[in-house]
Design an enzyme around this catalytic site. Structure first.
Site, PDB file in Angstrom:
ATOM      1  N   GLU A  13      -0.123  17.632   6.192  1.00  0.00           N
ATOM      2  CA  GLU A  13      -0.261  16.035   6.899  1.00  0.00           C
ATOM      3  C   GLU A  13       0.729  15.602   8.145  1.00  0.00           C
ATOM      4  O   GLU A  13       0.100  14.833   8.818  1.00  0.00           O
ATOM      5  CB  GLU A  13       0.018  14.945   5.715  1.00  0.00           C
ATOM      6  CG  GLU A  13      -0.980  15.222   4.550  1.00  0.00           C
ATOM      7  CD  GLU A  13      -0.424  16.277   3.386  1.00  0.00           C
ATOM      8  OE1 GLU A  13       0.178  16.913   3.844  1.00  0.00           O
ATOM      9  OE2 GLU A  13      -1.287  16.229   2.715  1.00  0.00           O
ATOM     10  N   PHE A  42       1.893  10.125 -11.573  1.00  0.00           N
ATOM     11  CA  PHE A  42       1.694  11.585 -10.887  1.00  0.00           C
ATOM     12  C   PHE A  42       1.333  11.356  -9.541  1.00  0.00           C
ATOM     13  O   PHE A  42       0.464  10.605  -9.242  1.00  0.00           O
ATOM     14  CB  PHE A  42       0.556  12.341 -11.432  1.00  0.00           C
ATOM     15  CG  PHE A  42       0.468  13.839 -10.760  1.00  0.00           C
ATOM     16  CD1 PHE A  42       1.371  14.832 -10.689  1.00  0.00           C
ATOM     17  CD2 PHE A  42      -0.841  13.899 -10.233  1.00  0.00           C
ATOM     18  CE1 PHE A  42       1.321  15.932  -9.844  1.00  0.00           C
ATOM     19  CE2 PHE A  42      -0.843  15.277  -9.484  1.00  0.00           C
ATOM     20  CZ  PHE A  42       0.111  16.118  -9.180  1.00  0.00           C
ATOM     21  N   GLN A  43       2.176  12.057  -8.482  1.00  0.00           N
ATOM     22  CA  GLN A  43       1.892  11.861  -6.927  1.00  0.00           C
ATOM     23  C   GLN A  43       1.912  10.340  -6.654  1.00  0.00           C
ATOM     24  O   GLN A  43       1.108   9.855  -5.609  1.00  0.00           O
ATOM     25  CB  GLN A  43       0.675  12.435  -6.837  1.00  0.00           C
ATOM     26  CG  GLN A  43       0.451  13.946  -6.847  1.00  0.00           C
ATOM     27  CD  GLN A  43      -0.386  14.557  -6.150  1.00  0.00           C
ATOM     28  OE1 GLN A  43      -1.800  14.104  -5.778  1.00  0.00           O
ATOM     29  NE2 GLN A  43      -0.421  15.811  -5.599  1.00  0.00           N
ATOM     30  N   MET A  53      18.071  24.247  23.302  1.00  0.00           N
ATOM     31  CA  MET A  53      18.668  23.227  23.659  1.00  0.00           C
ATOM     32  C   MET A  53      20.039  22.800  22.963  1.00  0.00           C
ATOM     33  O   MET A  53      21.196  22.517  23.539  1.00  0.00           O
ATOM     34  CB  MET A  53      17.746  21.766  23.607  1.00  0.00           C
ATOM     35  CG  MET A  53      18.313  20.533  24.141  1.00  0.00           C
ATOM     36  SD  MET A  53      18.750  20.675  25.835  1.00  0.00           S
ATOM     37  CE  MET A  53      17.407  20.048  26.769  1.00  0.00           C
ATOM     38  N   LYS A 106      -6.632   3.852  -5.840  1.00  0.00           N
ATOM     39  CA  LYS A 106      -7.744   4.508  -6.342  1.00  0.00           C
ATOM     40  C   LYS A 106      -8.645   3.606  -6.659  1.00  0.00           C
ATOM     41  O   LYS A 106     -10.045   3.631  -6.394  1.00  0.00           O
ATOM     42  CB  LYS A 106      -7.685   5.789  -7.189  1.00  0.00           C
ATOM     43  CG  LYS A 106      -8.695   6.577  -7.381  1.00  0.00           C
ATOM     44  CD  LYS A 106      -8.364   8.010  -8.090  1.00  0.00           C
ATOM     45  CE  LYS A 106      -9.730   8.598  -8.226  1.00  0.00           C
ATOM     46  NZ  LYS A 106      -9.702  10.060  -8.288  1.00  0.00           N
TER      47      LYS A 106
END
Lengths: 162, 561
Positions: free
Chosen positions: B49, B111-112, B475, B161
């Site tokens: 993502e 969940f999630q 760097m 949802k």
């Protein structure tokens, strides 16, 4: 640069998470909050937040601009000057043994505050006024023994043009 | 007719002109995906993502539009945080749609489940949790409006949802107004008059432009201003391409790795016209000494940028495009005298700085990273869209690729986010299919989102990756060399994949150069292939980026080669 106390009042959307946006802005940018009061206005969709912060002038300017930038802040004003009325409130639970009871009531009378709860050994006093008044009252009650205290920060409202 | 939340979402996306979405499915967004594949919106399936958000960022910048992402709840949402933070710092318009557990489960540690609105509050322009399908259309419209208007930025919408599944009558919203949000586009004319006077009086003026020029589409007005008033121009990293990098008035980039002449002229100028900038610490160095002889004009659409880091003489709140257009109109009417003659001593001084202390590096028998970028510039005739990772690769790209056009240099400027370049290149290639898109990368940062090679392959996106491979986190190594007695703590990447084989494993093309004389041939071959290509250049291991201003020093005190 010298730090000054500023009192900001803002109208915000009365939605979950709005206070957290305001407070998160202060913690995230390292600004400080001296006090904070929040409640709904007559329009249930709008709340008023009154907030006191201490900082130097450039930071005060940033605070005002950053608050203005929050999408949920509808309007913000710096009400530090005399054009606004300011009041604080405190509930003070003070020891009130028999030899102090009369003296405490005299102080309450002089300060035009109220006793809102009485017990055998305590009073709870409600005081409203400027920060200085509340501080002066506390000074006088201190020798009796202050058991506990709850204080609001200042509220401010712009005077109507006369 | 009643529509589901998912159907409404797709309708509004279409209304907003969205043709491409970057995303990754999951349980909480199945309903949206089910609807999405039935629409003609193109979905790009990324491999992580974070890649989706950076790709949307690259798409937004190259295509001058709003980038859109769709991710699931929980880890899908938390993986967007870095991308959001990068887009927020660089003011890039994005709308990120995250799935959320059903409203009745919110707060139950389902969940999630994650409080993504809470998490992303400080790294988005605004964000929303839609708890009622009745608010969905308005929220979506507001999100696009906020993302692209004023100072742009990312907006996240969290979609439970059940809200997406439930149905309601769809009533379109044409115009969005927010009583608490009203960006100022038009500048105050009185302030502009003062600027005209300052320009007329100035002996040693400099324009310092930034990302605001590119975001507002003000390049042509900036170029006109510089040429009409004969004022040399430097830009921040974010402003590269906002002014032609081949123009005689171009000073090069300002700041920590700015050119000698850009930093010296900022130190010596008597008027600094700052336009669409926010005075980042990498630009100003020690703020007390920054442009200390100058009157400073600051034009920006975001009032909070003004007087945040640097005190200014004339503040102007306004959009760069409208402001510069107005200012140019006023300047053409004003009597500026014989500018060529008046500016000559100043421009001669700058020319002397340029000729005595140009950008430079020492050629050896090893490949120099700067040389690779120079050759890339030559071969692509300066016309490629260049994305970068972060670190030395980013600075060499900024110094040695000279951008003549806006929206051609795409980099994570403010956040400095390694792993940005490859997904951003994918987004840029989708926005500009006919352009050559090159990610200038280091061997360290390319590994941070290397999985997006599979995305590039899946959608036949011929992005070109140039790895300046020094086997170090270069760097940080440079800082360790200069300021930590060469104690290279954990910056030696002792093990690295074989990037040529890795490219081949993805089905892409892998090429390698180990000697300076191979560089040109490898670039030419790599750039001519219509597939994703990784070009691995084994460069001088301990090469450093110069000029360099040590952190906190005045920008006129540079370490040079």
């Amino acid at each position: 640069m010298r730090e000054e106390k500023h009192i900001f009042t803002m109208l915000v959307d009365n939605e979950p998470g709005v206070l957290s946006r305001v407070v998160g802005l202060f913690s995230g940018r390292g600004f400080n909050i001296d006090s904070l009061v929040v409640a709904e206005t007559v329009d249930p969709k709008v709340s008023r937040i009154t907030l006191v912060s201490k900082a130097d002038q450039p930071v005060i300017e940033q605070i005002e601009k950053q608050l203005n930038k929050l999408i949920n802040v509808i309007k913000i004003r710096d009400l530090t000057g005399p054009e606004a009325v300011k009041r604080e409130m405190a509930l003070i639970c003070v020891n009130a043994k028999s030899d102090h009871r009369a003296e405490i009531l005299r102080i309450v009378d002089i300060f035009r505050c109220k006793v809102v709860d009485v017990g055998l050994e305590h009073y709870i006093i409600e005081v409203t006024g400027t920060g200085e008044k509340v501080a002066a009252l506390l000074q006088l009650l201190k020798p009796m023994g202050i058991k506990k205290i709850a204080r609001t920060g200042p509220l401010a409202l712009l005077r109507e043009p006369s | 007719m009643e529509l589901s939340g998912a159907e409404i979402l797709i309708r509004v996306l279409k209304e907003e002109g969205v043709d491409t979405i970057f995303g990754f499915p999951g349980g909480a967004v199945i309903d949206i995906y089910d609807e999405l594949v039935r629409s003609d919106i193109r979905h790009i399936l990324v491999r992580h993502e974070q890649g989706a958000v950076h790709a949307a960022d690259g798409y937004a910048r190259a295509g001058n539009t709003v980038g859109v992402c769709l991710v699931t709840s929980g880890p899908g949402a938390t993986n967007t945080v870095t991308g959001l933070a990068s887009a927020y710092m660089d003011s890039i318009p994005l709308v990120v749609l995250s799935g959320q557990v059903p409203t009745q489960l919110i707060g139950n540690d389902a969940f999630q489940e994650v409080d993504i609105v809470g998490i992303t509050r400080p790294c988005t322009k605004h964000n929303y949790l839609v708890k009622d399908i009745g608010d969905l259309t308005r929220t979506l419209k507001e999100a696009f409006y906020l993302a692209r208007s004023g100072r742009p930025g990312p907006v996240l919408i969290d979609l439970p949802k059940d809200v997406v599944k439930s149905k309601t009558v769809y009533s379109p919203i044409k115009k969005v107004t927010l009583k608490s949000y009203n960006p100022t586009y038009k500048p105050n004319i009185k302030q502009l008059k003062k600027i005209v006077e300052l320009i007329a009086d100035a002996q040693r003026p400099v324009i310092f432009a930034g990302g605001g020029i590119i975001l507002s589409g003000a390049s042509e007005h900036l170029t006109a201003l510089a040429r009409n008033a004969q004022v040399p121009v430097t830009t921040s990293l974010m402003g590269l391409g906002g002014f032609p990098g081949t123009d005689p008035l171009w000073l090069g980039m300002i700041g920590m790795h700015g050119t000698y002449r850009a930093n010296m002229s900022t130190g010596a100028c008597d008027l600094l016209l700052s336009i669409g900038v926010r005075f980042d610490d990498r630009v100003t160095g020690k703020t007390d000494s920054f442009a200390s002889q100058a009157k400073i004009v600051h034009i920006d659409i975001d009032p909070t940028s003004i007087r945040k880091n640097i005190p200014v003489t004339i503040p102007v709140v306004g959009d760069c495009r409208s402001t510069l257009k107005e200012l140019n109109a006023m300047l053409t009417k004003a009597d500026l005298g014989d500018l060529k003659k008046k500016r000559k001593p100043w421009l001669d001084q700058i020319e002397e700085w340029k000729s005595t202390k140009p950008l430079a590096y020492r050629q050896t028998d090893r490949i120099k990273p700067q040389y690779v970028v120079e050759k890339l510039y030559e071969i692509t005739k300066g016309q490629a869209i260049v994305t970068t990772e972060v670190g030395q690769n980013q600075m060499w790209a900024a110094q040695y690729y000279h951008f003549d056009h806006p929206n051609h240099f795409i980099t994570s400027g403010g956040l400095g986010c390694m792993g940005f370049g490859l997904p951003a290149a994918i987004g840029a290639q989708l926005a500009c299919p006919d352009k050559t898109v090159v990610d200038i990368a280091g061997d360290g940062s390319i590994q941070m989102n290397i999985q997006e090679m599979a995305t590039a392959m899946q959608y036949c996106l011929p992005v070109k990756i140039v790895i300046l491979n020094n086997g170090y986190l270069g760097m940080v190594r440079q800082w360790q060399e200069l300021f930590y007695d060469k104690r290279y703590a954990c910056t030696d990447m002792e093990h690295a994949p074989d990037f040529v084989k890795l490219a081949e494993a993805y089905g892409a093309v892998g090429l390698r150069a180990t000697k300076p004389q191979d560089v040109e041939a490898v670039l030419k071959e790599g750039l001519s292939v219509a597939k994703p290509v990784i070009m691995d250049f084994a460069v001088e291991r301990e090469e450093s980026v110069y000029p360099m201003v040590p952190a906190g020093a005045p920008i006129t005190e540079m370490l040079l080669v």
